[in-house]
Motif scaffolding. Structure first.
Motif, PDB file in Angstrom:
ATOM      1  N   GLU A 248      -6.940  -1.259   9.773  1.00 42.92           N
ATOM      2  CA  GLU A 248      -6.505  -0.781  11.094  1.00 42.92           C
ATOM      3  C   GLU A 248      -5.366   0.220  10.949  1.00 42.92           C
ATOM      4  OE1 GLU A 248      -4.231  -2.786  14.863  1.00 42.92           O
ATOM      5  OE2 GLU A 248      -5.907  -3.915  14.012  1.00 42.92           O
ATOM      6  N   TYR A 249      -4.390  -0.107  10.118  1.00 42.60           N
ATOM      7  CA  TYR A 249      -3.265   0.784   9.849  1.00 42.60           C
ATOM      8  C   TYR A 249      -3.756   2.107   9.259  1.00 42.60           C
ATOM      9  CZ  TYR A 249       0.641   2.665   7.105  1.00 42.60           C
ATOM     10  OH  TYR A 249       1.582   3.486   6.545  1.00 42.60           O
ATOM     11  N   ALA A 250      -4.668   2.038   8.296  1.00 44.19           N
ATOM     12  CA  ALA A 250      -5.189   3.241   7.647  1.00 44.19           C
ATOM     13  C   ALA A 250      -5.910   4.128   8.650  1.00 44.19           C
ATOM     14  CB  ALA A 250      -6.125   2.852   6.502  1.00 44.19           C
ATOM     15  N   ALA A 251      -6.670   3.519   9.543  1.00 38.59           N
ATOM     16  CA  ALA A 251      -7.380   4.294  10.565  1.00 38.59           C
ATOM     17  C   ALA A 251      -6.391   5.021  11.482  1.00 38.59           C
ATOM     18  CB  ALA A 251      -8.304   3.387  11.373  1.00 38.59           C
ATOM     19  N   LEU A 252      -5.306   4.352  11.835  1.00 35.84           N
ATOM     20  CA  LEU A 252      -4.289   4.984  12.680  1.00 35.84           C
ATOM     21  C   LEU A 252      -3.604   6.138  11.952  1.00 35.84           C
ATOM     22  CD1 LEU A 252      -2.646   1.852  14.332  1.00 35.84           C
ATOM     23  CD2 LEU A 252      -4.042   3.596  15.463  1.00 35.84           C
ATOM     24  N   CYS A 253      -3.300   5.940  10.670  1.00 32.34           N
ATOM     25  CA  CYS A 253      -2.611   6.969   9.887  1.00 32.34           C
ATOM     26  C   CYS A 253      -3.469   8.198   9.671  1.00 32.34           C
ATOM     27  CB  CYS A 253      -2.210   6.416   8.525  1.00 32.34           C
ATOM     28  SG  CYS A 253      -0.864   5.254   8.588  1.00 32.34           S
TER      29      CYS A 253
ATOM     30  N   SER B 162       0.840  -1.192   0.000  1.00 30.35           N
ATOM     31  CA  SER B 162       0.000   0.000   0.000  1.00 30.35           C
ATOM     32  C   SER B 162       0.875   1.241   0.000  1.00 30.35           C
ATOM     33  CB  SER B 162      -0.932   0.008   1.209  1.00 30.35           C
ATOM     34  OG  SER B 162      -0.205   0.111   2.412  1.00 30.35           O
ATOM     35  N   TRP B 163       0.258   2.350  -0.356  1.00 31.39           N
ATOM     36  CA  TRP B 163       0.915   3.639  -0.422  1.00 31.39           C
ATOM     37  C   TRP B 163       0.068   4.613   0.368  1.00 31.39           C
ATOM     38  CZ3 TRP B 163       5.531   5.171  -1.917  1.00 31.39           C
ATOM     39  CH2 TRP B 163       5.760   6.518  -2.172  1.00 31.39           C
ATOM     40  N   THR B 164       0.671   5.360   1.262  1.00 28.97           N
ATOM     41  CA  THR B 164      -0.060   6.279   2.116  1.00 28.97           C
ATOM     42  C   THR B 164       0.361   7.709   1.828  1.00 28.97           C
ATOM     43  OG1 THR B 164      -0.094   4.610   3.858  1.00 28.97           O
ATOM     44  CG2 THR B 164      -0.588   6.863   4.517  1.00 28.97           C
ATOM     45  N   THR B 165      -0.618   8.572   1.644  1.00 32.57           N
ATOM     46  CA  THR B 165      -0.341   9.988   1.478  1.00 32.57           C
ATOM     47  C   THR B 165      -1.502  10.793   2.033  1.00 32.57           C
ATOM     48  OG1 THR B 165       0.201  11.750  -0.081  1.00 32.57           O
ATOM     49  CG2 THR B 165      -1.204  10.003  -0.895  1.00 32.57           C
ATOM     50  N   ARG B 166      -1.208  11.700   2.927  1.00 37.89           N
ATOM     51  CA  ARG B 166      -2.188  12.545   3.607  1.00 37.89           C
ATOM     52  C   ARG B 166      -3.306  11.710   4.189  1.00 37.89           C
ATOM     53  NH1 ARG B 166      -1.988  18.036   0.041  1.00 37.89           N
ATOM     54  NH2 ARG B 166       0.273  18.133   0.075  1.00 37.89           N
TER      55      ARG B 166
END
Length: 130
Positions: free
Chosen positions: A69-74, A36-40
């Protein structure tokens, strides 16, 4: 994460961007993975795969649960945070998997893949944590 799963984040190009990978397996075998890729306030699911011999055993669902779960934390406290992905229009198994996990179809990307197949853009909004 779950017993037998590993995940981690790698530094990206700025403080608000990161890449993440995770895998699930037993012993020394790797049976499933995701990238996955996370931005803002968005996490883009790039790849999710489970070895054919290990499908229908909950591995994909566990990886998806860990990603959500990771996305919610980020994205904690960010309005409009979501997880997005593209999936081949012909991949009914994957489309059903994502629908089962709360994703909705939001658009079609025409000729998205090198063979000119369309992609279905899907997303799942993340609810604020209480």
């Amino acid at each position: 994460g779950a017993a037998g799963s590993r995940g981690g984040a790698a530094a990206g190009t700025s403080g608000s961007t990161s890449a993440r990978s995770g895998g699930a397996g037993l012993g020394t075998g790797l049976y499933g993975y995701l990238l996955s890729w996370t931005t803002r306030n968005e996490v883009q699911l790039m790849r999710l795969g489970v070895h054919p011999d290990q499908q229908h055993k909950g591995i994909g669902s566990r990886l998806m649960s860990d990603l959500l779960e990771y996305a919610a934390l980020c994205s904690e406290g960010q309005e409009g945070a979501k997880v997005t992905l593209e999936v081949r229009k012909s991949n009914e198994r994957a489309l059903n998997f994502y629908l089962l996990h709360g994703f909705t179809q939001v658009a079609t990307r025409r000729n998205y893949y090198p063979d000119s197949e369309d992609a279905i853009l899907m997303d799942r909004l993340l609810l604020p944590q209480t």
